[in-house]
Design a protein around this motif. Structure first.
Motif, mmCIF file in Angstrom:
data_model
loop_
_atom_site.group_PDB
_atom_site.id
_atom_site.type_symbol
_atom_site.label_atom_id
_atom_site.label_comp_id
_atom_site.label_asym_id
_atom_site.label_seq_id
_atom_site.Cartn_x
_atom_site.Cartn_y
_atom_site.Cartn_z
ATOM 1 N N ALA A 1 -0.905 9.489 -8.914
ATOM 2 C CA ALA A 1 -0.946 10.870 -8.431
ATOM 3 C C ALA A 1 -1.251 10.860 -6.942
ATOM 4 O O ALA A 1 -0.704 11.669 -6.177
ATOM 5 N N GLY A 2 -2.108 9.939 -6.511
ATOM 6 C CA GLY A 2 -2.455 9.820 -5.102
ATOM 7 C C GLY A 2 -1.242 9.447 -4.263
ATOM 8 O O GLY A 2 -1.051 9.971 -3.162
ATOM 9 N N PHE A 3 -0.391 8.584 -4.783
ATOM 10 C CA PHE A 3 0.820 8.199 -4.062
ATOM 11 C C PHE A 3 1.733 9.413 -3.852
ATOM 12 O O PHE A 3 2.250 9.659 -2.757
ATOM 13 N N VAL A 4 1.911 10.171 -4.955
ATOM 14 C CA VAL A 4 2.761 11.359 -4.889
ATOM 15 C C VAL A 4 2.204 12.352 -3.877
ATOM 16 O O VAL A 4 2.936 12.947 -3.074
ATOM 17 N N GLN B 1 -5.927 7.471 0.108
ATOM 18 C CA GLN B 1 -6.754 6.688 -0.810
ATOM 19 C C GLN B 1 -7.934 6.052 -0.068
ATOM 20 O O GLN B 1 -8.899 5.629 -0.684
ATOM 21 N N LEU C 1 3.693 12.783 -18.837
ATOM 22 C CA LEU C 1 2.853 12.034 -17.906
ATOM 23 C C LEU C 1 3.446 12.109 -16.503
ATOM 24 O O LEU C 1 2.721 12.312 -15.531
ATOM 25 N N ALA C 2 4.764 11.979 -16.393
ATOM 26 C CA ALA C 2 5.422 12.070 -15.089
ATOM 27 C C ALA C 2 5.131 13.431 -14.469
ATOM 28 O O ALA C 2 4.877 13.549 -13.269
ATOM 29 N N GLY D 1 2.934 14.249 -11.132
ATOM 30 C CA GLY D 1 3.599 14.922 -10.028
ATOM 31 C C GLY D 1 4.937 14.337 -9.615
ATOM 32 O O GLY D 1 5.468 14.687 -8.576
ATOM 33 N N ALA E 1 -3.631 6.402 -13.295
ATOM 34 C CA ALA E 1 -3.120 7.775 -13.216
ATOM 35 C C ALA E 1 -3.483 8.382 -11.863
ATOM 36 O O ALA E 1 -2.632 8.937 -11.168
ATOM 37 N N GLU E 2 -4.726 8.223 -11.471
ATOM 38 C CA GLU E 2 -5.184 8.764 -10.180
ATOM 39 C C GLU E 2 -4.455 8.080 -9.016
ATOM 40 O O GLU E 2 -4.089 8.717 -8.041
ATOM 41 N N LEU E 3 -4.253 6.776 -9.150
ATOM 42 C CA LEU E 3 -3.574 6.018 -8.103
ATOM 43 C C LEU E 3 -2.144 6.529 -7.897
ATOM 44 O O LEU E 3 -1.694 6.749 -6.770
ATOM 45 N N ILE F 1 0.193 22.834 -10.702
ATOM 46 C CA ILE F 1 0.975 21.824 -9.971
ATOM 47 C C ILE F 1 1.194 20.585 -10.825
ATOM 48 O O ILE F 1 1.684 19.573 -10.352
ATOM 49 N N GLY F 2 0.816 20.664 -12.092
ATOM 50 C CA GLY F 2 1.038 19.496 -12.944
ATOM 51 C C GLY F 2 1.198 19.937 -14.364
ATOM 52 O O GLY F 2 1.806 20.961 -14.632
ATOM 53 N N TYR F 3 0.642 19.170 -15.230
ATOM 54 C CA TYR F 3 0.807 19.432 -16.653
ATOM 55 C C TYR F 3 -0.579 19.496 -17.240
ATOM 56 O O TYR F 3 -1.346 18.555 -17.128
ATOM 57 N N TYR G 1 -6.663 1.399 -16.316
ATOM 58 C CA TYR G 1 -7.769 2.243 -15.868
ATOM 59 C C TYR G 1 -7.541 2.728 -14.445
ATOM 60 O O TYR G 1 -7.225 1.947 -13.566
ATOM 61 N N GLU H 1 2.502 15.330 -15.141
ATOM 62 C CA GLU H 1 1.090 15.404 -14.791
ATOM 63 C C GLU H 1 0.826 14.650 -13.481
ATOM 64 O O GLU H 1 0.037 15.092 -12.649
ATOM 65 N N ALA I 1 -3.835 19.254 -10.992
ATOM 66 C CA ALA I 1 -3.507 18.197 -11.941
ATOM 67 C C ALA I 1 -4.157 16.937 -11.435
ATOM 68 O O ALA I 1 -4.043 16.615 -10.248
ATOM 69 N N LEU I 2 -4.833 16.252 -12.334
ATOM 70 C CA LEU I 2 -5.508 15.009 -11.964
ATOM 71 C C LEU I 2 -6.319 15.197 -10.683
ATOM 72 O O LEU I 2 -7.095 16.122 -10.567
ATOM 73 N N ASN I 3 -6.069 14.297 -9.705
ATOM 74 C CA ASN I 3 -6.735 14.384 -8.415
ATOM 75 C C ASN I 3 -5.777 14.904 -7.348
ATOM 76 O O ASN I 3 -5.972 14.701 -6.176
ATOM 77 N N ARG I 4 -4.697 15.580 -7.784
ATOM 78 C CA ARG I 4 -3.662 15.969 -6.823
ATOM 79 C C ARG I 4 -4.087 17.163 -5.980
ATOM 80 O O ARG I 4 -4.670 18.116 -6.475
ATOM 81 N N PRO J 1 10.121 17.383 -14.658
ATOM 82 C CA PRO J 1 10.344 16.509 -15.826
ATOM 83 C C PRO J 1 10.240 17.260 -17.149
ATOM 84 O O PRO J 1 10.691 16.760 -18.175
ATOM 85 N N ASN K 1 5.708 20.659 -9.080
ATOM 86 C CA ASN K 1 4.733 19.645 -8.700
ATOM 87 C C ASN K 1 4.832 19.173 -7.256
ATOM 88 O O ASN K 1 4.279 18.160 -6.899
ATOM 89 N N LYS L 1 0.853 -1.196 0.000
ATOM 90 C CA LYS L 1 0.000 0.000 0.000
ATOM 91 C C LYS L 1 0.887 1.242 0.000
ATOM 92 O O LYS L 1 2.028 1.202 0.480
ATOM 93 N N ALA L 2 0.324 2.343 -0.509
ATOM 94 C CA ALA L 2 1.086 3.595 -0.573
ATOM 95 C C ALA L 2 1.652 3.966 0.792
ATOM 96 O O ALA L 2 2.825 4.336 0.918
#
Lengths: 618, 366
Positions: free
Chosen positions: A75-78, B276, A103-104, A108, A71-73, B38-40, A68, A106, B135-138, B89, B110, A44-45
């Motif tokens: 970003a959530g870790f970061v 999460q 992507l990296a 984070g 990306a959110e997962l 904070i993102g792209y 699927y 985006e 960015a995203l859900n950040r 990046p 970021n 787990k994160a």
């Protein structure tokens, strides 16, 4: 700011399965003196973050395939790491097949490593220094594929026969010329006048006057189509000039493309042959796009294909011309445009092997900076429709220009496709190669790597495609020490409209060529035989990738032909010797071509008629 | 209030549309704008679904903090004023001013501490308002902003009931009270050095503070140690970092088995919502309150507005592509408006312009 001090690195596959990339990095980091902590997959994160805190690491490397919601997962870790205050001292990177810098960013992360990443890149990231790629591995240099050969005859008898035949050719040709030869001489004067003017030694008025006189003389030896183009401005059907804005956007396209492209290598080991692709879409713009595509996927050289009507017309047009059908029109401007668009490492071949403009084509190719050309009197006369006498006179002049401009040339044997047995095609090729050596040029032998029509009839290739193609190389090696460049393209008549099949067969023929130790190969695109129009750019990538993979797969491994190959090689040598003896008996190479000694109507070869009666006896 | 962050609960919830609407409204109000992300963001099409995405059209004079590679990508002309030496990046972050209007691709710092530095640089150029695009859900770096707009919508879940409950849960945390000054002063005084990080701490009625190593509660052993510090006189427990669901549950179970009910204090709402397992965390915290416990924050982050985007990308089997689909946004918006103390807006509706102006009047009174 470099930091090569020992780093502590946490490797975490944020993934249900373990990732090989992290294992490679673990090994590489440890080999460079760093300490690593590898977590099992599917943590787990929060657990990964706790481990990073406990072990006081400076870097976390995460690996994850995308899918699927991933990306959110990620970003959530970061986010979690950031909220835990970890990111002030710990840098986090992500690696995986779908990862790109955008992507990296985006997601984070501090960095992202996608497919093809050099472990040194990640090492540099861990050590906090900028990654400087080893450019010596990437940079490419042009290779002289004719270098290092003695052209010594190992088969003495064949060597003697060839010299006799070449003596006949010189005797026969001594008092002859042709409109094609004369136009090339005029073109030489035009190029000289241009050089003198550019050096500032004559006024513009004087230059234009001289040029107009030369142009007049040129048109006297040209066809109606060419005369009408210059005198009345009538452009042949399906041909038009490129506009100024088209040319400007072409230059912009090349500049923009080069700013973001890199050059790839097809070869896996030093012994892999140089790889050529062919272009000739008719449109210089599209040609250049294909060339840039080829360069960035590893092509070492490109071959210019001109339209077939160009070979049947006395004289060249001028200007930047585009053509709606196969083959790109040869004009000095078109050739210069293409030359200017080539990467410095790309070998450039302009074909001149057939037709009525052969000497002038070699002259222009040499003057404009081509690296290679293509000449074969026998093929031009027996397979490409030019009158044998005319082809012989023009061929000699062309070979002299090739020697003058130091353009090695391949001696193509594609008349085999019409059904001419290999030994007859090879006899013609060896005559031209000997002629070239006597004129100081550097010929390259080009046996066809194909599903040979003569073998289709006799069933000689039913078991495999290896033996007969291998036999050709083995036979030629027993005759002469000369460079070899199978083509053109390899795998002819084995390709279908199926792109996977075409790529596969191209890759396998390339592997065979490499196993036989040849110097170069020409490959088709995967849709070339069945495109029914301009070929698709992606299909070039297909075969370049297939060849890359074939070279990677075999490395130094050799392909072992069966005992039949040795037998075929013996038959080919005996056949060549027999043909050469027949020519000697005939006492004239040109007459031998008319009489079918180098390919007869029953083989599918007819002496060409284009340019017949236009040999001028002095 | 100078710095407003726009954060999303998922991809495609309308962050960029909200940012674009605010940029337009700021322009109409004649205010000078600063912008970073904070993102792209700013691509023409979504890199997963392939559907078109809104891009950011920036007027002349806007100041931006963006990664160097963004300069070549958009159509706006940007004059580089300063290089910040912060690497991402997509290259180093630069501060620039829009010299000719055009579209801009925005990728910025970021992480939290980088955003803090970038905001200082942008503030020095004295724009009236600075927007931080998400960015995203950040969410984590958004603690550096002074007010937050939460973009949510059907792209997070297209079950309207679930979206309703989740939005209420998220927004509720932002409305928790800030710890009383007197208690805060005691905790502050207990830190070894004035600038050192907060640590997990227990404060008792007598004002005595006991501390654990670390700021996040992620390991079961830590919870044991923490419970060991809690006496019947415990007044507050501070967890300044993040907390995992299992640790929080272990802690609260431990506390609920005793008569003691100290206040639970978190650094800011972001520390909880980044988990999460946030919605599970919310369930145990709600239970803690029902059992007489209280909750507070060290720092508030005002939630200014919720934007609700009814759009979601729906995968279509027959065409093997994503198409645009919508939930009944009006009904959900009304339901949320009745329960939340902030504006709830669909920025694509005509009435949004008026509401955005009200927001600007509130954050930037004349």
């Amino acid at each position: 700011m470099g930091n090569s001090a020992k780093q502590r690195v946490l490797l975490a596959p944020l993934d249900p399965v373990h990732d090989i990339g992290l294992k490679i990095m673990k090994r590489h980091l440890e080999a460079n003196g760093h300490e690593t902590f590898m977590l099992p997959p599917d943590y787990k994160a929060e657990e990964i973050i706790q481990k990073a805190i406990d072990e006081k690491v400076g870097t976390i490397l995460i690996s994850r395939t995308l899918g699927y919601g991933v990306a959110e997962l990620l970003a959530g870790f970061v986010d979690l790491a950031d909220a835990a205050g970890l990111r002030k001292n710990v840098r986090i990177a992500i690696g995986g097949m779908a990862i790109r810098p955008e992507l990296a960013a985006e997601l984070g992360f501090d960095a992202g490593f996608g497919p093809g990443t050099n472990p040194d890149e990640v090492l540099a990231f861990v050590e906090g220094r900028e990654y400087v790629p080893d450019l010596s591995k990437e940079s490419k240099q042009k290779k002289d594929i004719s270098a290092g050969y003695s052209y010594r005859y190992k088969h003495e008898r064949i060597g003697q026969l060839l010299d006799k035949i070449v003596d006949f050719i010189f005797d026969w040709a001594a008092d002859k010329t042709s409109p094609g030869v004369i136009r090339a001489e005029i073109r030489e004067k035009m190029l000289r006048a241009e050089a003198v003017f550019q050096a500032g030694k004559v006024s513009e008025h004087e230059y234009k006057k001289a040029l107009a006189e030369l142009q007049q003389a040129y048109l006297e030896h040209s066809d109606e189509t060419v005369r009408k183009f210059f005198s009345e401005g009538i452009i042949p059907a399906k041909t038009r000039p490129l506009s100024g804005s088209e040319l400007a956007s072409l230059e912009e396209y090349v500049r923009e493309t080069e700013s973001r492209m890199s050059i790839k290598r097809v070869q896996h080991i030093g012994e892999n042959p140089t790889v050529f692709i062919q272009y000739g879409t008719g449109c210089p713009f599209m040609d250049i796009a294909h060339i840039k595509m080829g360069e960035s996927w590893g092509a070492d050289g490109v071959v210019h294909f001109d339209p077939s009507w160009g070979a049947r017309t006395e004289g060249f047009l001028s200007g930047y011309l585009t053509h709606e059908e196969d083959g790109s029109v040869i004009t000095p401007e078109n050739l210069r445009q293409i030359k200017d668009s080539l990467h410095s490492s790309t070998l450039w071949q302009v074909r001149a092997h057939r037709g009525l403009n052969t000497p002038e084509t070699v002259l222009l190719a040499g003057a404009i900076g081509a690296d290679l050309t293509k000449i074969n009197i026998a093929y031009g006369a027996m397979g490409a429709g030019t009158d044998p006498a005319r082809m012989c006179i023009d061929g000699i002049a062309a070979i002299k220009y090739a020697a003058k401009y130091n353009l090695p040339f391949d001696v193509v044997t594609n008349e085999e496709l019409a059904g001419v047995p290999a030994f007859k095609a090879f006899a013609g090729m060896l005559v031209v190669a000997r002629l070239a050596r006597r004129l100081g040029a550097k010929p390259i032998l080009q046996p066809l790597f194909c599903y040979s029509p003569e073998m289709m009839i006799t069933g000689g290739m039913e078991d495999n495609y290896v033996d007969f193609n291998a036999a050709k190389i083995m036979a030629l090696r027993k005759i002469i020490d000369a460079p070899m460049w199978p083509g053109a393209p390899i795998g002819f008549l084995t390709q279908t409209e199926d792109r996977v099949q075409s790529s596969m067969t191209t890759g396998l023929h390339a592997a065979l060529a490499s196993s036989l130790g040849v110097d170069a190969i020409s490959i088709a695109s995967s849709d070339e035989a069945y495109s029914g129009g301009p070929i698709v750019a992606a299909s070039r990538v297909d075969t370049l990738q297939a060849v890359t993979e074939a070279f990677r797969f075999f490395g130094h491994t050799k392909i072992q032909p069966t005992a039949k190959a040795e037998r075929h090689a013996g038959e080919i040598i005996a056949g060549i010797q027999k043909v050469l003896e027949q020519i000697v008996e005939k006492g004239c190479f040109v007459q031998a071509m008319y009489d079918g000694i180098l390919g007869a109507p029953e083989d599918g070869a007819y002496p060409g008629r284009v340019g017949r009666g236009r040999v001028i006896t002095l | 209030m100078r710095v407003i962050g726009i954060a999303g609960t998922a991809k495609n919830t309308g962050k960029t549309t909200t940012t674009a609407a605010l940029i337009e409204q700021t322009g109409r109000a004649g205010k000078a704008l600063g912008l970073t992300s904070i993102g792209y963001d700013g691509e023409e099409t979504d890199n997963v679904t392939g559907l078109p995405k809104p891009r950011l059209l920036l007027p002349v004079g806007t100041v931006v903090a963006i990664a160097e590679k963004c300069l070549a990508t958009g159509s706006a002309k940007i004059q580089v004023l300063k290089r910040l030496g912060i690497s991402t990046p997509l290259g180093e972050i630069i501060v620039g001013r829009v010299a000719a209007e055009g579209l801009v691709v925005i990728a910025g710092p970021n992480k939290e501490h980088q955003l803090a530095e970038v905001l200082e640089q942008l503030k020095a150029l004295r724009p009236d308002l600075i927007l931080v695009d998400g960015a995203l859900n950040r969410l984590a770096p958004m603690v550096e902003t002074e007010g937050l707009i939460l973009a949510t919508g059907a792209a997070r879940t297209h079950d309207p009931d679930r979206l309703f409950r989740e939005t209420l849960d998220l927004c509720e945390v932002f409305q928790w009270p800030v710890l009383k000054t007197q208690l805060m002063a005691r905790l502050l005084a207990a830190r070894k050095q004035p600038d050192s990080d907060w640590a997990i701490s227990v404060l008792d009625e007598a004002g005595k503070v006991q501390m654990l190593e670390g700021k996040s509660l992620l390991a079961g052993q830590q919870v044991e140690s923490l419970l060991g510090l809690v006496s019947p006189r415990a007044k507050a427990i501070l967890i300044p970092g993040i907390v995992s669901y299992s640790c929080l549950k272990q802690l609260l179970d431990g506390l609920l088995s005793q008569p003691v009910r100290p206040g639970l204090v978190f650094a800011d709402p972001i520390k909880l919502v980044v988990s999460q397992d946030f919605f599970d965390i919310k369930i145990v915290l709600d239970r803690w309150r029902e059992e007489g416990g209280s909750l507070a924050l060290l720092n508030s982050l005002p939630l200014l507005m919720v934007t609700l985007n009814p759009f979601y990308p729906a995968y279509c089997d027959s065409t093997r592509s994503y198409t645009a689909a919508f939930i009944d946004g009006d009904m959900l918006r009304e339901k949320l408006s009745r329960r939340l103390r902030v504006w709830v807006v669909d920025v694509k509706k005509p009435e949004a312009q008026k509401i955005l102006q009200e927001l600007l009047d509130f954050t930037h009174p004349a």
